[in-house]
Enzyme design. Sequence first.
Site, PDB file in Angstrom:
ATOM      1  N   SER A 126       0.865  -1.183   0.000  1.00  0.00           N
ATOM      2  CA  SER A 126       0.000   0.000   0.000  1.00  0.00           C
ATOM      3  C   SER A 126       0.893   1.221   0.000  1.00  0.00           C
ATOM      4  CB  SER A 126      -0.876  -0.001   1.260  1.00  0.00           C
ATOM      5  OG  SER A 126      -1.471   1.252   1.482  1.00  0.00           O
ATOM      6  N   TYR A 139      -1.861  -0.564  10.306  1.00  0.00           N
ATOM      7  CA  TYR A 139      -1.857  -0.749   8.858  1.00  0.00           C
ATOM      8  C   TYR A 139      -0.517  -0.324   8.255  1.00  0.00           C
ATOM      9  CZ  TYR A 139      -3.973  -1.054   4.194  1.00  0.00           C
ATOM     10  OH  TYR A 139      -4.274  -1.412   2.900  1.00  0.00           O
TER      11      TYR A 139
END
Length: 275
Positions: A126, A139
């Site tokens: 990501s 995350y």
Amino acid sequence: MSRVLVTGAASGLGAALVARFVADGHQVLGTDVSEDGPGGTAYRKLDVRSPEDWDAAVAWCEETWGGLDILVNNAGIATGGRIEVETLDEWDRVVDINLMGVVRGCRAFVPLFKRQRAGYIVNTASAAGLVHPPMMSSYNTVKAGVVALSETLSHELGPYGVNVSVVCPSFFRTNLADSIRGADRAMGATARQLIEKSPRTADDIAAAVVAGINKKQHLIIPDRPTRAAYWTKRLARPLYDRQMRRIAARAHEKAERASGAARAAGAETRSPDGR
């Protein structure tokens, strides 16, 4: 024509990648945690948390195809929250799926790739693996781990003819927001809004990813916002830090407003004697 396995293939970027590979004429095995997957290609249930499921997938590829050319470790969930609000159970869950799921996939297929003296590992990370916004510590941490793992394996497996890419997209429209759950509801609502209002689609990202794979790019950054943030961090760190602090300040204000509204709503529901 390549033989391709994609995890997280039932929806979102995984489904878009499957469609792109199939359109380009490749053999594709889609996998996901559900028993039934989308039609149009081979499918089998694979929970990335299960070593047994991974072993079965390797056996299927060897027995059915005689091997595998491209492994796409794409399965993942969305998560996030302030460090004191997000629970340790939430941390355990995202580490197990988003990081260890990739580790298990690599461990399962690397022996096959080494025997073949060829193969390609594509790990979906990501933008959060490269730049680290506030209120997203879990995350950011797991996606940075996927970036680090991918770089490590690119060097480790190079002598065996195995290529490794890592994909780092920014927010794009997908059902990933449906996987958000946790104690920090204010941050979850913010993440959902960013996902659902993005101008980019999963098909846009998939097209850029496959183009990057065809060029054997190690770091695949498929959208302009991620490239801008990545190079700002590398070349103009004071500007990057100021932007991150502004994001943190806005998020703090939003969370405080939400907390105030919740306290006010709670006060209104109390009876006159305070019960």
